[in-house]
Enzyme design. Structure first.
Site, PDB file in Angstrom:
ATOM      1  N   HIS A 123       0.813  -1.223   0.000  1.00  0.00           N
ATOM      2  CA  HIS A 123       0.000   0.000   0.000  1.00  0.00           C
ATOM      3  C   HIS A 123       0.847   1.274   0.000  1.00  0.00           C
ATOM      4  O   HIS A 123       0.438   2.289  -0.529  1.00  0.00           O
ATOM      5  CB  HIS A 123      -0.991   0.000   1.173  1.00  0.00           C
ATOM      6  N   ASP A 124       2.033   1.248   0.572  1.00  0.00           N
ATOM      7  CA  ASP A 124       2.887   2.446   0.648  1.00  0.00           C
ATOM      8  C   ASP A 124       4.006   2.459  -0.388  1.00  0.00           C
ATOM      9  O   ASP A 124       4.990   3.179  -0.229  1.00  0.00           O
ATOM     10  CB  ASP A 124       3.503   2.569   2.050  1.00  0.00           C
ATOM     11  N   LYS A 127       5.957   5.590  -1.592  1.00  0.00           N
ATOM     12  CA  LYS A 127       6.956   6.284  -0.775  1.00  0.00           C
ATOM     13  C   LYS A 127       8.357   6.203  -1.380  1.00  0.00           C
ATOM     14  O   LYS A 127       9.201   7.043  -1.067  1.00  0.00           O
ATOM     15  CB  LYS A 127       6.989   5.712   0.648  1.00  0.00           C
ATOM     16  N   HIS A 152       2.299  10.199  -2.461  1.00  0.00           N
ATOM     17  CA  HIS A 152       2.744   8.795  -2.482  1.00  0.00           C
ATOM     18  C   HIS A 152       1.611   7.846  -2.856  1.00  0.00           C
ATOM     19  O   HIS A 152       1.848   6.777  -3.405  1.00  0.00           O
ATOM     20  CB  HIS A 152       3.390   8.388  -1.145  1.00  0.00           C
ATOM     21  N   HIS A 176      -5.632   4.217  -0.101  1.00  0.00           N
ATOM     22  CA  HIS A 176      -5.556   3.793   1.300  1.00  0.00           C
ATOM     23  C   HIS A 176      -5.622   4.940   2.308  1.00  0.00           C
ATOM     24  O   HIS A 176      -5.763   4.688   3.503  1.00  0.00           O
ATOM     25  CB  HIS A 176      -4.315   2.922   1.547  1.00  0.00           C
ATOM     26  N   HIS A 177      -5.560   6.181   1.848  1.00  0.00           N
ATOM     27  CA  HIS A 177      -5.718   7.320   2.772  1.00  0.00           C
ATOM     28  C   HIS A 177      -7.062   8.023   2.624  1.00  0.00           C
ATOM     29  O   HIS A 177      -7.275   9.087   3.207  1.00  0.00           O
ATOM     30  CB  HIS A 177      -4.572   8.335   2.586  1.00  0.00           C
TER      31      HIS A 177
END
Length: 193
Positions: A123-124, A127, A152, A176-177
């Site tokens: 998910h990240d 970054k 990101h 996801h955010h």
């Protein structure tokens, strides 16, 4: 072969011949022939079942091996992501463990817990496109730096867009955010959206 002869008087057998005439054999009965056919079919089916079982066991071992390679590859990639951000080191593995377990406990037949786990691992991924200076900056971020950090999600979606074996993985990185009340980013989705 033996025989018993009963006569009212005594007698003595000097020379004897015994003629045997075969009246029937087992193969003369239709049921016997049917049993032989069924036995033959059963043996063929048994051999096929053994071959299929051996082949299926081999396939399952290969499938399990491939699944381990995939999971280990995704975990390794997640480690690359987490190492870049010293504040969230191990974050992707923890999120994946929690997300996978929540999905399992929900027992929703439309949701594959393994897919949720894979999505959470990456998910990240966006970054890796963020500068280390911003990602690891001690203290508060400026509004401009905050906007850069928030990219990101979009960058993660772009990185994973070609991961077509699991199409939802791109959405996991991209959204996801987002928040149920619409205050999340990057698009401000709300409610069931």
């Amino acid at each position: 072969l033996g025989c018993v002869m009963y006569t009212p008087s005594r007698f003595e057998v000097v020379h004897s011949k015994l003629y045997v005439h075969k009246e029937f054999s087992r193969s003369d009965f239709a049921l016997f022939k049917l049993l032989i056919v069924f036995a033959g079919i059963y043996l063929v089916c048994l051999l096929i079942n053994i071959c299929v079982s051996i082949s299926a066991a081999s396939y399952r071992r290969k499938q399990e091996h491939d699944r381990k390679i995939i999971v280990q590859s995704l975990k390794t990639f997640a480690n690359f992501i987490d190492v870049k951000d010293r504040y969230t080191n191990g974050h992707s593995l923890r999120v994946a463990a929690y997300a996978g377990e929540i999905a399992r406990r929900m027992k929703n037949k439309d949701v594959d817990p393994d897919n949720i786990y894979y999505m959470a691992l990456l998910h990240d991924v966006g970054k890796i496109a963020i500068s280390d200076d911003i990602l690891n900056k001690p203290g508060a971020l400026s509004p401009e730096e905050r906007k850069i950090i928030e990219t990101h999600t979009v960058k993660g979606g772009q990185i994973l867009k070609d991961f077509t074996a699991l199409p939802e993985i791109c959405d996991g990185a991209m959204y996801h955010h987002e928040r149920f009340d619409g205050s999340g980013y990057p698009t401000g989705l709300a409610g069931a959206d």
